[in-house]
Design a protein around this motif. Structure first.
Motif, PDB file in Angstrom:
ATOM      1  N   ARG A   5       0.819  -1.205   0.000  1.00  0.00           N
ATOM      2  CA  ARG A   5       0.000   0.000   0.000  1.00  0.00           C
ATOM      3  C   ARG A   5       0.853   1.255   0.000  1.00  0.00           C
ATOM      4  O   ARG A   5       0.475   2.268  -0.565  1.00  0.00           O
ATOM      5  N   ARG A  62      -0.328 -11.792  -2.010  1.00  0.00           N
ATOM      6  CA  ARG A  62      -1.717 -12.234  -1.927  1.00  0.00           C
ATOM      7  C   ARG A  62      -2.334 -11.869  -0.579  1.00  0.00           C
ATOM      8  O   ARG A  62      -3.534 -11.588  -0.505  1.00  0.00           O
ATOM      9  N   TYR A  65      -3.311  -8.276  -0.824  1.00  0.00           N
ATOM     10  CA  TYR A  65      -4.467  -8.159  -1.710  1.00  0.00           C
ATOM     11  C   TYR A  65      -5.757  -8.585  -1.009  1.00  0.00           C
ATOM     12  O   TYR A  65      -6.841  -8.067  -1.312  1.00  0.00           O
ATOM     13  N   TYR A  71      -5.724  -0.291  -2.806  1.00  0.00           N
ATOM     14  CA  TYR A  71      -4.795  -1.098  -3.590  1.00  0.00           C
ATOM     15  C   TYR A  71      -5.544  -2.195  -4.335  1.00  0.00           C
ATOM     16  O   TYR A  71      -5.412  -2.367  -5.545  1.00  0.00           O
ATOM     17  N   ARG A  72      -6.365  -2.945  -3.611  1.00  0.00           N
ATOM     18  CA  ARG A  72      -7.138  -4.034  -4.199  1.00  0.00           C
ATOM     19  C   ARG A  72      -8.111  -3.518  -5.255  1.00  0.00           C
ATOM     20  O   ARG A  72      -8.235  -4.086  -6.343  1.00  0.00           O
ATOM     21  N   GLN A  73      -8.801  -2.425  -4.951  1.00  0.00           N
ATOM     22  CA  GLN A  73      -9.788  -1.884  -5.882  1.00  0.00           C
ATOM     23  C   GLN A  73      -9.142  -1.424  -7.180  1.00  0.00           C
ATOM     24  O   GLN A  73      -9.660  -1.676  -8.271  1.00  0.00           O
ATOM     25  N   GLN A  76      -8.001  -4.436  -9.338  1.00  0.00           N
ATOM     26  CA  GLN A  76      -9.146  -5.066 -10.000  1.00  0.00           C
ATOM     27  C   GLN A  76      -9.666  -4.202 -11.139  1.00  0.00           C
ATOM     28  O   GLN A  76      -9.947  -4.704 -12.237  1.00  0.00           O
ATOM     29  N   ARG A  91      -5.629 -12.172  -8.023  1.00  0.00           N
ATOM     30  CA  ARG A  91      -4.817 -12.728  -6.934  1.00  0.00           C
ATOM     31  C   ARG A  91      -3.418 -13.090  -7.433  1.00  0.00           C
ATOM     32  O   ARG A  91      -2.422 -12.841  -6.746  1.00  0.00           O
ATOM     33  N   ALA A  94      -1.409  -9.903  -7.878  1.00  0.00           N
ATOM     34  CA  ALA A  94      -0.929  -9.386  -6.593  1.00  0.00           C
ATOM     35  C   ALA A  94       0.266 -10.191  -6.110  1.00  0.00           C
ATOM     36  O   ALA A  94       1.235  -9.641  -5.563  1.00  0.00           O
ATOM     37  N   SER A 301      -1.798  -2.397 -10.147  1.00  0.00           N
ATOM     38  CA  SER A 301      -2.168  -1.513  -9.038  1.00  0.00           C
ATOM     39  C   SER A 301      -1.651  -0.089  -9.229  1.00  0.00           C
ATOM     40  O   SER A 301      -2.009   0.813  -8.463  1.00  0.00           O
TER      41      SER A 301
END
Length: 320
Positions: A5, A62, A65, A71-73, A76, A91, A94, A301
């Protein structure tokens, strides 16, 4: 190790010690001590075998993530933009980001052990361009192990790359240790650095830069990237047009089981477009071609579709 992050990949030599990775309000003495300890930690990490580093990195990637957040959003959203909407793909991507972070200290500090692990099926692209004697502009996107690329290319001759100095001046010794290599000339991402690039190209040498960073200070045009307008730097195109050099997109694919990397080369067709926007679009299209070859290893990301305050107006019917 800082979390994914807090990592910034905005330097020309992206690293885990970039300007946002150590958010420490320490005084000078404390910061110098911290920089020393970070360098010690990196040296210890570099001692681990490459398969172990990749394995640890994928697990950590992972895990990060799995936590909800920006970060995840963003990972994706950007992957979906390119057509990769399978949750399993995100996944894996990440995990590959984690592998990239963990391999970086070894690439930096044990370069002599890493370079022999590089193979290539398209090396003739680089050697043919070098034989022309007019210099090469290497464009390396945030794909695979982008730190190994310049270190491998050094075998053809000197290469000049750009870097962004760390926010904390006391961290400069750490960056210097990472950049230290015969034949690799690192210059700051300033006007002076651009002048060094031009001099190197006019000498018939090679230079390297990351073309998929969001430019600032008005140095950008809107060009498609996976079907969506992305602010794309014009510096690469300006350098190529000004010096008449060959332009080669290069990326090092991370091989399974820690065996090393496969370096992919893709040369831009000539003559290059005169229009800056058309040339930026051609560069983006070439990057897309390489990314499609091993898409899990792209840094999805990264905030590629960012709209800086000084950016030109977005094309009509496009939202930020």
């Amino acid at each position: 190790m800082p979390s994914l992050r807090k990592l910034s990949f905005n330097s020309a030599i992206p690293c885990i010690l970039s300007e946002n990775s150590l958010l420490l309000p320490f005084d000078t003495v404390t910061t110098r001590f911290s920089a020393h300890m970070v360098l010690v930690l990196l040296r210890l990490i570099a001692l681990l075998p490459l398969p172990a580093l990749h394995g640890i990195g994928r697990v950590l990637g992972r895990c990060v993530y799995a936590l909800p957040g920006r970060y995840r959003q963003r990972l994706q959203r950007n992957a979906r933009q390119a057509g990769y909407d399978d949750p399993a793909f995100a996944r894996r991507a990440a995990g590959e980001t984690g592998a990239m972070i963990m391999e970086t200290p070894k690439v930096w500090l044990q370069t002599a052990k890493c370079v022999p692990k590089v193979v290539s099926d398209t090396e003739h692209v680089a050697t043919d361009a070098m034989a022309e004697g007019r210099g090469i502009l290497y464009l390396t996107p945030h794909l695979g192990c982008f730190e190994i690329t310049a270190r491998y290319i050094v075998k053809y001759g000197p290469i000049t790359v750009m870097y962004r100095p760390p926010r904390h001046a006391a961290l400069e010794p750490v960056m210097e240790a990472a950049r230290s290599m015969s034949g690799l000339n690192a210059v700051p991402a300033t006007r002076q650095g651009v002048r060094e690039f031009v001099r190197a190209l006019k000498r018939g040498e090679a230079v390297g830069m990351l073309p998929d960073q969001v430019p600032g200070s008005g140095d950008g045009v809107w060009a498609p990237f996976f079907g969506r307008p992305a602010l794309t730097m014009t510096l690469a195109g300006k350098l190529a047009r000004q010096t008449g050099v060959a332009v080669v997109v290069a990326a090092a694919e991370r091989l399974a089981h820690g065996k090393g990397w496969r370096l992919h080369y893709l040369r831009l067709p000539e003559p290059l477009p005169d229009d800056p926007q058309a040339l930026a679009g051609l560069i983006n299209q070439s990057m897309e071609t390489l990314i499609r070859r091993f898409p899990e290893q792209y840094l999805w990301s990264y905030n590629r579709y960012k709209v800086p305050a000084d950016a030109p107006p977005l094309p009509e019917s496009v939202s930020a």
